[in-house]
Motif scaffolding. Structure first.
Motif, PDB file in Angstrom:
ATOM      1  N   ASP A  16       0.795  -1.365   0.075  1.00 29.87           N
ATOM      2  CA  ASP A  16      -0.141   0.051   0.076  1.00 29.87           C
ATOM      3  C   ASP A  16       0.976   1.129   0.046  1.00 29.87           C
ATOM      4  O   ASP A  16       1.957   1.228   0.768  1.00 29.87           O
ATOM      5  N   PRO A  31       1.551   5.326   0.850  1.00 28.33           N
ATOM      6  CA  PRO A  31       1.106   6.225   1.702  1.00 28.33           C
ATOM      7  C   PRO A  31       0.586   7.257   1.273  1.00 28.33           C
ATOM      8  O   PRO A  31       0.904   7.578  -0.213  1.00 28.33           O
ATOM      9  N   ASP A  32      -0.682   8.002   1.663  1.00 31.63           N
ATOM     10  CA  ASP A  32      -1.039   9.144   1.045  1.00 31.63           C
ATOM     11  C   ASP A  32      -0.262  10.340   1.012  1.00 31.63           C
ATOM     12  O   ASP A  32      -0.297  10.748   2.270  1.00 31.63           O
ATOM     13  N   ARG A  71       3.923  -2.004  13.912  1.00 27.29           N
ATOM     14  CA  ARG A  71       3.662  -2.081  12.341  1.00 27.29           C
ATOM     15  C   ARG A  71       5.172  -2.355  11.420  1.00 27.29           C
ATOM     16  O   ARG A  71       5.007  -2.729  10.751  1.00 27.29           O
TER      17      ARG A  71
END
Length: 468
Positions: free
Chosen positions: A104, A106-107, A434
Protein backbone atom coordinates in the motif's frame (compact mmCIF):
# COMPACT_ATOMS: atom_id res chain seq x y z
CA UNK A 1 -20.62 34.48 -32.13
CA UNK A 2 -21.79 34.82 -28.52
CA UNK A 3 -19.46 33.15 -26.00
CA UNK A 4 -20.67 32.73 -22.44
CA UNK A 5 -17.63 32.86 -20.13
CA UNK A 6 -17.92 33.80 -16.48
CA UNK A 7 -14.55 34.71 -15.02
CA UNK A 8 -13.55 35.13 -11.41
CA UNK A 9 -10.93 37.87 -11.58
CA UNK A 10 -9.32 36.83 -8.30
CA UNK A 11 -6.84 34.70 -10.25
CA UNK A 12 -6.18 31.87 -12.73
CA UNK A 13 -7.82 33.66 -15.69
CA UNK A 14 -6.12 31.65 -18.45
CA UNK A 15 -7.04 28.42 -16.66
CA UNK A 16 -10.68 29.56 -16.36
CA UNK A 17 -10.90 30.44 -20.06
CA UNK A 18 -9.36 27.11 -21.05
CA UNK A 19 -11.61 25.11 -18.74
CA UNK A 20 -14.86 26.77 -19.81
CA UNK A 21 -14.07 26.61 -23.54
CA UNK A 22 -12.98 22.96 -23.34
CA UNK A 23 -16.19 22.08 -21.48
CA UNK A 24 -18.32 23.82 -24.13
CA UNK A 25 -16.47 21.97 -26.89
CA UNK A 26 -16.89 18.64 -25.10
CA UNK A 27 -20.62 19.19 -24.53
CA UNK A 28 -21.28 20.23 -28.14
CA UNK A 29 -22.22 23.80 -27.24
CA UNK A 30 -19.35 24.80 -29.52
CA UNK A 31 -19.57 22.66 -32.63
CA UNK A 32 -16.71 21.51 -34.79
CA UNK A 33 -15.86 24.25 -37.29
CA UNK A 34 -17.14 27.07 -35.09
CA UNK A 35 -14.90 30.12 -35.51
CA UNK A 36 -13.76 31.62 -32.21
CA UNK A 37 -13.07 35.32 -31.64
CA UNK A 38 -9.48 36.42 -32.18
CA UNK A 39 -7.36 36.60 -29.08
CA UNK A 40 -7.41 40.40 -29.22
CA UNK A 41 -11.20 40.52 -29.57
CA UNK A 42 -11.87 38.02 -26.79
CA UNK A 43 -9.43 39.79 -24.49
CA UNK A 44 -11.37 43.02 -25.02
CA UNK A 45 -14.71 41.34 -24.32
CA UNK A 46 -13.46 39.75 -21.11
CA UNK A 47 -11.38 42.72 -19.95
CA UNK A 48 -8.23 40.63 -19.63
CA UNK A 49 -4.82 40.87 -21.23
CA UNK A 50 -4.35 39.42 -24.69
CA UNK A 51 -1.52 37.24 -23.32
CA UNK A 52 -4.04 35.56 -21.00
CA UNK A 53 -6.26 34.57 -23.93
CA UNK A 54 -3.27 33.49 -26.02
CA UNK A 55 -2.16 31.18 -23.19
CA UNK A 56 -5.63 29.59 -23.02
CA UNK A 57 -5.82 29.20 -26.83
CA UNK A 58 -2.36 27.64 -26.99
CA UNK A 59 -3.38 25.06 -24.40
CA UNK A 60 -6.60 24.24 -26.30
CA UNK A 61 -4.55 23.85 -29.49
CA UNK A 62 -2.04 21.60 -27.74
CA UNK A 63 -4.91 19.28 -26.79
CA UNK A 64 -6.26 19.26 -30.34
CA UNK A 65 -9.44 21.15 -29.45
CA UNK A 66 -8.89 24.17 -31.73
CA UNK A 67 -6.82 24.92 -34.81
CA UNK A 68 -5.91 27.99 -36.83
CA UNK A 69 -6.61 28.31 -40.54
CA UNK A 70 -5.21 31.09 -42.70
CA UNK A 71 -7.85 33.57 -43.79
CA UNK A 72 -10.47 32.12 -41.43
CA UNK A 73 -9.04 32.34 -37.91
CA UNK A 74 -9.23 30.03 -34.91
CA UNK A 75 -11.88 27.32 -35.06
CA UNK A 76 -13.08 24.34 -33.06
CA UNK A 77 -11.45 21.22 -34.46
CA UNK A 78 -13.21 18.44 -32.55
CA UNK A 79 -15.56 17.71 -29.69
CA UNK A 80 -12.95 15.87 -27.66
CA UNK A 81 -14.38 14.25 -24.56
CA UNK A 82 -18.02 14.52 -25.65
CA UNK A 83 -18.36 10.72 -25.74
CA UNK A 84 -17.82 8.83 -22.49
CA UNK A 85 -14.69 6.73 -22.26
CA UNK A 86 -15.59 3.08 -21.86
CA UNK A 87 -12.83 1.17 -20.04
CA UNK A 88 -11.69 -2.05 -21.66
CA UNK A 89 -11.94 -5.14 -19.46
CA UNK A 90 -8.39 -6.36 -19.93
CA UNK A 91 -7.48 -9.99 -19.26
CA UNK A 92 -4.11 -8.85 -17.85
CA UNK A 93 -3.58 -9.20 -14.11
CA UNK A 94 -0.62 -8.17 -11.91
CA UNK A 95 1.45 -10.66 -9.96
CA UNK A 96 -0.16 -11.57 -6.65
CA UNK A 97 2.59 -9.83 -4.69
CA UNK A 98 1.30 -6.40 -5.77
CA UNK A 99 -2.04 -7.00 -4.05
CA UNK A 100 -0.36 -7.56 -0.67
CA UNK A 101 -1.08 -5.05 2.07
CA UNK A 102 2.59 -4.23 2.57
CA UNK A 103 2.64 -2.60 -0.88
CA UNK A 104 0.00 0.00 0.00
CA UNK A 105 1.31 3.45 -0.95
CA UNK A 106 1.09 6.16 1.74
CA UNK A 107 -1.14 9.11 0.95
CA UNK A 108 1.15 12.11 0.31
CA UNK A 109 -1.80 14.47 0.78
CA UNK A 110 -2.35 13.49 4.42
CA UNK A 111 -2.68 16.70 6.49
CA UNK A 112 0.33 17.64 8.59
CA UNK A 113 0.14 16.86 12.29
CA UNK A 114 0.56 19.54 14.93
CA UNK A 115 3.17 17.34 16.65
CA UNK A 116 5.13 15.36 14.07
CA UNK A 117 7.10 12.47 15.59
CA UNK A 118 7.24 10.55 12.29
CA UNK A 119 10.53 8.60 12.06
CA UNK A 120 13.04 9.31 9.33
CA UNK A 121 11.64 12.69 8.28
CA UNK A 122 13.80 15.83 8.54
CA UNK A 123 12.19 19.23 9.05
CA UNK A 124 12.16 21.35 5.85
CA UNK A 125 13.11 24.43 7.88
CA UNK A 126 16.44 22.75 8.71
CA UNK A 127 17.40 22.46 5.03
CA UNK A 128 19.45 25.28 3.42
CA UNK A 129 16.95 25.97 0.64
CA UNK A 130 18.39 29.34 -0.40
CA UNK A 131 21.87 27.88 -0.86
CA UNK A 132 20.50 24.83 -2.68
CA UNK A 133 18.44 26.97 -5.08
CA UNK A 134 21.53 29.02 -5.88
CA UNK A 135 23.55 25.87 -6.61
CA UNK A 136 20.83 24.45 -8.87
CA UNK A 137 20.35 27.76 -10.64
CA UNK A 138 24.08 28.03 -11.30
CA UNK A 139 24.22 24.50 -12.71
CA UNK A 140 21.21 25.05 -14.98
CA UNK A 141 22.61 28.38 -16.18
CA UNK A 142 26.11 27.16 -17.00
CA UNK A 143 25.64 23.50 -17.96
CA UNK A 144 26.02 22.56 -21.63
CA UNK A 145 25.36 18.83 -21.17
CA UNK A 146 22.18 17.69 -22.91
CA UNK A 147 22.71 14.00 -23.60
CA UNK A 148 22.91 10.83 -21.55
CA UNK A 149 25.78 10.58 -19.08
CA UNK A 150 27.45 7.73 -17.22
CA UNK A 151 24.58 5.76 -15.63
CA UNK A 152 26.72 5.15 -12.53
CA UNK A 153 26.71 8.87 -11.89
CA UNK A 154 28.82 11.98 -12.29
CA UNK A 155 32.53 11.28 -11.84
CA UNK A 156 32.86 14.54 -9.92
CA UNK A 157 30.11 13.59 -7.47
CA UNK A 158 31.43 10.07 -6.97
CA UNK A 159 34.94 11.42 -6.31
CA UNK A 160 33.60 13.90 -3.77
CA UNK A 161 31.37 11.29 -2.14
CA UNK A 162 34.17 8.72 -1.88
CA UNK A 163 36.36 11.27 -0.08
CA UNK A 164 33.50 12.32 2.20
CA UNK A 165 32.64 8.73 3.16
CA UNK A 166 36.27 7.95 3.84
CA UNK A 167 36.70 10.91 6.17
CA UNK A 168 33.31 10.89 7.90
CA UNK A 169 32.60 7.14 8.11
CA UNK A 170 35.88 5.34 7.42
CA UNK A 171 34.31 3.64 4.38
CA UNK A 172 36.93 2.19 2.05
CA UNK A 173 35.53 2.89 -1.39
CA UNK A 174 36.75 4.48 -4.61
CA UNK A 175 34.69 6.49 -7.06
CA UNK A 176 34.54 3.56 -9.48
CA UNK A 177 32.83 1.41 -6.84
CA UNK A 178 29.99 3.89 -6.33
CA UNK A 179 26.68 4.10 -8.18
CA UNK A 180 24.50 7.18 -7.67
CA UNK A 181 20.89 6.08 -7.21
CA UNK A 182 17.40 7.52 -6.84
CA UNK A 183 17.38 7.12 -3.07
CA UNK A 184 18.28 4.06 -1.01
CA UNK A 185 15.35 2.08 -2.40
CA UNK A 186 16.92 1.92 -5.86
CA UNK A 187 20.19 0.84 -4.29
CA UNK A 188 18.42 -2.18 -2.79
CA UNK A 189 16.88 -2.90 -6.19
CA UNK A 190 20.25 -2.79 -7.94
CA UNK A 191 21.78 -5.09 -5.31
CA UNK A 192 18.98 -7.59 -5.95
CA UNK A 193 19.36 -7.37 -9.74
CA UNK A 194 23.11 -7.94 -9.53
CA UNK A 195 23.23 -10.73 -6.95
CA UNK A 196 19.93 -12.63 -6.83
CA UNK A 197 17.98 -15.09 -8.90
CA UNK A 198 14.20 -15.12 -8.38
CA UNK A 199 13.46 -17.45 -5.49
CA UNK A 200 16.78 -16.87 -3.71
CA UNK A 201 16.55 -16.36 0.04
CA UNK A 202 17.09 -12.90 1.55
CA UNK A 203 17.31 -12.45 5.34
CA UNK A 204 16.12 -9.15 6.85
CA UNK A 205 15.82 -7.85 10.40
CA UNK A 206 12.41 -8.43 12.01
CA UNK A 207 11.16 -5.94 13.12
CA UNK A 208 12.86 -4.04 10.37
CA UNK A 209 12.75 -1.54 7.55
CA UNK A 210 9.65 -2.46 5.57
CA UNK A 211 10.57 -0.65 2.29
CA UNK A 212 13.70 -2.80 1.92
CA UNK A 213 11.65 -5.92 2.71
CA UNK A 214 9.13 -4.90 0.04
CA UNK A 215 11.84 -4.28 -2.53
CA UNK A 216 13.39 -7.73 -2.22
CA UNK A 217 9.94 -9.32 -2.14
CA UNK A 218 8.92 -7.50 -5.33
CA UNK A 219 12.06 -8.75 -7.07
CA UNK A 220 10.87 -12.31 -6.49
CA UNK A 221 13.12 -13.28 -3.61
CA UNK A 222 12.05 -15.44 -0.70
CA UNK A 223 12.35 -12.93 2.14
CA UNK A 224 12.78 -14.28 5.68
CA UNK A 225 12.51 -12.18 8.83
CA UNK A 226 15.27 -12.83 11.37
CA UNK A 227 14.73 -11.67 14.97
CA UNK A 228 16.85 -9.02 16.65
CA UNK A 229 17.89 -8.74 20.29
CA UNK A 230 19.80 -6.17 22.33
CA UNK A 231 22.93 -6.81 20.21
CA UNK A 232 21.22 -6.59 16.82
CA UNK A 233 20.45 -9.27 14.25
CA UNK A 234 20.55 -12.78 15.73
CA UNK A 235 23.04 -14.30 13.32
CA UNK A 236 22.40 -17.86 14.50
CA UNK A 237 18.82 -17.57 13.21
CA UNK A 238 19.78 -16.75 9.60
CA UNK A 239 18.68 -19.58 7.26
CA UNK A 240 21.76 -21.38 5.91
CA UNK A 241 20.61 -21.06 2.29
CA UNK A 242 20.48 -17.24 2.49
CA UNK A 243 22.19 -15.45 -0.40
CA UNK A 244 21.87 -11.90 0.93
CA UNK A 245 21.48 -10.39 4.42
CA UNK A 246 20.05 -6.88 4.86
CA UNK A 247 21.01 -5.06 8.09
CA UNK A 248 21.02 -1.60 9.72
CA UNK A 249 23.99 -2.14 12.08
CA UNK A 250 24.75 1.45 13.10
CA UNK A 251 21.20 2.21 14.27
CA UNK A 252 18.79 -0.69 14.01
CA UNK A 253 15.51 0.32 12.47
CA UNK A 254 13.10 0.65 14.19
CA UNK A 255 14.38 -0.34 17.66
CA UNK A 256 17.43 1.94 17.62
CA UNK A 257 20.23 -0.08 19.18
CA UNK A 258 23.59 -0.52 17.38
CA UNK A 259 24.88 -3.97 16.47
CA UNK A 260 27.53 -5.07 18.96
CA UNK A 261 31.13 -5.61 17.86
CA UNK A 262 30.93 -9.34 18.57
CA UNK A 263 27.74 -9.66 16.52
CA UNK A 264 29.33 -7.75 13.62
CA UNK A 265 32.29 -10.13 13.64
CA UNK A 266 29.91 -13.08 13.78
CA UNK A 267 27.87 -11.78 10.83
CA UNK A 268 30.93 -11.24 8.61
CA UNK A 269 32.20 -14.73 9.47
CA UNK A 270 28.76 -16.22 8.73
CA UNK A 271 28.69 -14.53 5.30
CA UNK A 272 32.15 -15.92 4.50
CA UNK A 273 31.15 -19.48 5.49
CA UNK A 274 27.92 -19.40 3.50
CA UNK A 275 29.21 -17.43 0.48
CA UNK A 276 26.58 -14.73 1.06
CA UNK A 277 26.43 -10.97 0.56
CA UNK A 278 25.55 -8.30 3.14
CA UNK A 279 23.67 -5.10 2.29
CA UNK A 280 24.55 -2.52 4.96
CA UNK A 281 22.02 0.33 5.19
CA UNK A 282 23.90 3.12 7.00
CA UNK A 283 20.92 5.46 6.84
CA UNK A 284 21.51 8.00 9.66
CA UNK A 285 24.87 7.08 11.14
CA UNK A 286 26.22 10.64 10.74
CA UNK A 287 24.24 11.67 13.80
CA UNK A 288 25.96 10.05 16.78
CA UNK A 289 25.94 11.96 20.05
CA UNK A 290 28.04 9.97 22.53
CA UNK A 291 31.08 7.71 22.30
CA UNK A 292 33.27 7.16 19.29
CA UNK A 293 31.68 6.84 15.85
CA UNK A 294 30.64 3.29 15.01
CA UNK A 295 32.74 1.68 12.30
CA UNK A 296 30.64 0.47 9.36
CA UNK A 297 30.68 -3.23 8.51
CA UNK A 298 32.08 -2.24 5.13
CA UNK A 299 35.21 -0.79 6.72
CA UNK A 300 36.05 -4.07 8.49
CA UNK A 301 35.05 -6.38 5.63
CA UNK A 302 38.22 -8.12 4.45
CA UNK A 303 36.55 -10.38 1.87
CA UNK A 304 34.51 -7.91 -0.20
CA UNK A 305 31.08 -9.18 0.86
CA UNK A 306 29.47 -5.91 2.01
CA UNK A 307 27.46 -3.60 -0.22
CA UNK A 308 27.20 -0.17 1.41
CA UNK A 309 24.00 1.87 0.99
CA UNK A 310 23.31 5.45 1.99
CA UNK A 311 21.17 8.37 0.91
CA UNK A 312 20.69 12.09 1.44
CA UNK A 313 17.05 11.68 2.47
CA UNK A 314 17.88 11.78 6.19
CA UNK A 315 20.93 14.07 6.06
CA UNK A 316 19.44 16.65 3.68
CA UNK A 317 15.91 16.17 2.31
CA UNK A 318 13.84 13.21 1.02
CA UNK A 319 12.67 15.26 -1.98
CA UNK A 320 16.21 15.27 -3.42
CA UNK A 321 15.83 11.54 -4.23
CA UNK A 322 19.58 10.96 -4.31
CA UNK A 323 21.29 7.96 -2.75
CA UNK A 324 24.31 5.77 -3.43
CA UNK A 325 25.48 2.18 -3.51
CA UNK A 326 29.08 1.18 -2.85
CA UNK A 327 30.02 -2.28 -4.12
CA UNK A 328 33.11 -4.51 -4.23
CA UNK A 329 35.13 -4.08 -7.43
CA UNK A 330 33.94 -7.45 -8.72
CA UNK A 331 30.38 -6.06 -8.86
CA UNK A 332 31.12 -2.51 -10.05
CA UNK A 333 30.44 -2.98 -13.76
CA UNK A 334 27.37 -5.12 -13.16
CA UNK A 335 25.95 -2.47 -10.80
CA UNK A 336 26.61 0.21 -13.42
CA UNK A 337 24.77 -1.86 -16.03
CA UNK A 338 21.89 -2.51 -13.64
CA UNK A 339 21.51 1.23 -13.07
CA UNK A 340 21.52 1.73 -16.85
CA UNK A 341 18.79 -0.90 -17.20
CA UNK A 342 16.71 0.86 -14.55
CA UNK A 343 16.73 4.48 -15.70
CA UNK A 344 19.88 5.51 -17.65
CA UNK A 345 21.08 7.70 -14.76
CA UNK A 346 20.17 10.28 -12.12
CA UNK A 347 19.53 13.92 -13.10
CA UNK A 348 22.82 15.61 -13.97
CA UNK A 349 22.10 19.07 -12.54
CA UNK A 350 21.24 17.56 -9.16
CA UNK A 351 24.48 15.61 -9.11
CA UNK A 352 26.52 18.67 -10.09
CA UNK A 353 24.91 20.80 -7.37
CA UNK A 354 25.45 18.08 -4.76
CA UNK A 355 29.10 17.66 -5.80
CA UNK A 356 29.64 21.40 -5.33
CA UNK A 357 27.88 21.23 -1.95
CA UNK A 358 30.21 18.45 -0.78
CA UNK A 359 33.42 19.88 -2.25
CA UNK A 360 32.85 23.30 -0.65
CA UNK A 361 32.55 21.66 2.77
CA UNK A 362 28.89 22.66 3.06
CA UNK A 363 27.68 19.09 3.62
CA UNK A 364 30.14 18.60 6.48
CA UNK A 365 29.07 21.93 8.03
CA UNK A 366 25.39 21.04 7.65
CA UNK A 367 25.94 17.66 9.30
CA UNK A 368 27.76 19.25 12.24
CA UNK A 369 24.93 21.74 12.73
CA UNK A 370 22.24 19.06 12.47
CA UNK A 371 24.16 16.76 14.82
CA UNK A 372 23.92 19.45 17.51
CA UNK A 373 20.26 20.09 16.68
CA UNK A 374 19.32 16.41 16.79
CA UNK A 375 21.29 15.83 19.98
CA UNK A 376 19.29 18.56 21.74
CA UNK A 377 15.98 17.15 20.48
CA UNK A 378 17.04 13.61 21.45
CA UNK A 379 17.96 14.72 24.96
CA UNK A 380 14.69 16.62 25.43
CA UNK A 381 12.71 13.65 24.11
CA UNK A 382 14.42 11.12 26.39
CA UNK A 383 14.05 13.38 29.42
CA UNK A 384 10.35 13.95 28.77
CA UNK A 385 9.72 10.24 28.14
CA UNK A 386 11.19 9.45 31.57
CA UNK A 387 9.35 12.32 33.29
CA UNK A 388 5.92 11.93 31.68
CA UNK A 389 5.67 8.20 31.01
CA UNK A 390 7.22 6.47 34.00
CA UNK A 391 5.64 3.06 34.43
CA UNK A 392 3.94 3.34 31.01
CA UNK A 393 6.79 3.47 28.49
CA UNK A 394 10.26 1.93 28.63
CA UNK A 395 12.59 3.84 26.26
CA UNK A 396 15.14 1.74 24.38
CA UNK A 397 18.56 3.29 24.86
CA UNK A 398 19.98 5.11 21.83
CA UNK A 399 22.96 7.38 21.33
CA UNK A 400 22.35 8.80 17.88
CA UNK A 401 20.28 8.90 14.74
CA UNK A 402 16.98 10.66 14.12
CA UNK A 403 14.57 8.43 16.05
CA UNK A 404 14.22 6.43 19.24
CA UNK A 405 11.79 3.70 20.33
CA UNK A 406 9.95 2.97 23.55
CA UNK A 407 8.04 -0.12 24.64
CA UNK A 408 4.61 0.01 26.24
CA UNK A 409 4.63 -1.78 29.57
CA UNK A 410 2.52 -4.96 29.80
CA UNK A 411 -1.21 -4.41 30.18
CA UNK A 412 -1.37 -1.22 28.10
CA UNK A 413 -3.60 -0.83 25.04
CA UNK A 414 -2.03 -1.94 21.77
CA UNK A 415 0.05 0.68 19.96
CA UNK A 416 -2.04 0.64 16.77
CA UNK A 417 -5.18 1.79 18.56
CA UNK A 418 -3.23 4.40 20.51
CA UNK A 419 -1.49 5.89 17.46
CA UNK A 420 -4.85 6.19 15.67
CA UNK A 421 -6.29 8.02 18.67
CA UNK A 422 -3.17 10.19 18.94
CA UNK A 423 -3.44 11.15 15.26
CA UNK A 424 -6.96 12.41 15.90
CA UNK A 425 -5.48 14.63 18.62
CA UNK A 426 -2.78 16.05 16.35
CA UNK A 427 0.09 13.75 17.36
CA UNK A 428 1.78 11.70 14.65
CA UNK A 429 3.87 8.88 16.12
CA UNK A 430 4.86 5.48 14.74
CA UNK A 431 3.41 2.23 16.07
CA UNK A 432 6.33 -0.11 16.72
CA UNK A 433 4.25 -3.20 15.95
CA UNK A 434 3.76 -2.01 12.34
CA UNK A 435 7.42 -2.69 11.63
CA UNK A 436 7.09 -6.40 12.28
CA UNK A 437 7.48 -8.35 9.05
CA UNK A 438 6.55 -11.99 9.60
CA UNK A 439 5.02 -11.34 13.01
CA UNK A 440 3.83 -8.16 14.78
CA UNK A 441 6.64 -6.11 16.23
CA UNK A 442 6.85 -5.19 19.92
CA UNK A 443 4.05 -3.11 21.43
CA UNK A 444 5.36 0.43 21.58
CA UNK A 445 6.14 3.64 19.73
CA UNK A 446 8.79 4.98 17.36
CA UNK A 447 9.53 8.64 18.02
CA UNK A 448 11.22 10.57 15.22
CA UNK A 449 12.68 13.92 16.21
CA UNK A 450 13.82 15.12 12.80
CA UNK A 451 10.60 17.00 12.02
CA UNK A 452 9.67 18.54 15.38
CA UNK A 453 11.41 21.49 17.07
CA UNK A 454 12.83 20.86 20.54
CA UNK A 455 10.47 23.38 22.12
CA UNK A 456 7.43 21.45 20.82
CA UNK A 457 8.44 18.02 22.10
CA UNK A 458 7.17 18.49 25.65
CA UNK A 459 3.70 19.63 24.51
CA UNK A 460 3.52 16.83 21.93
CA UNK A 461 4.31 14.17 24.50
CA UNK A 462 1.82 15.72 26.93
CA UNK A 463 -0.88 15.35 24.25
CA UNK A 464 0.15 11.73 23.71
CA UNK A 465 0.07 11.08 27.45
CA UNK A 466 -3.54 12.28 27.60
CA UNK A 467 -4.42 9.77 24.88
CA UNK A 468 -2.73 6.89 26.71
Amino acid sequence: MDLHLNLNHDGGLAEQIYTQLSQQIASGALREGTVLPSSRELAGRLAVSRATVVTAYERLAAHGLIRSRAGIGTMVSARRGSAPVVPVESPLRPRAVWAAEQFDVPDPAMPAAEFNFAPGVPMPADFPFAQWRALLSDQLRTSTEAGYADPAGSGRLRDALARHLGVSRGVRVEAGQLVITTGAQQAFDIAARVLLEPGDTVAVEDPGYRPAYRGFLAYGARVVGVPVDAEGLVVARIPPETRLVYVTPSHQFPLGMPMSESRRTELLAWAARHDAAIVEDDYDSEFRFTGRPLTPLQATDTEGRVLYVGSFSKTLLPALRVGFLGVPWTLAEAARRAKFAADYGTAGHLQAALAEFIEAGDLARHLRRMRRTYERRHDVLMSELHDQFGGVLEPIGSSGGTHTAALLTPGNTDDLALTDRARAEGVLVGALSRWGLERPGPNGFVFGYGAIPADRIRDGLAALRRVI
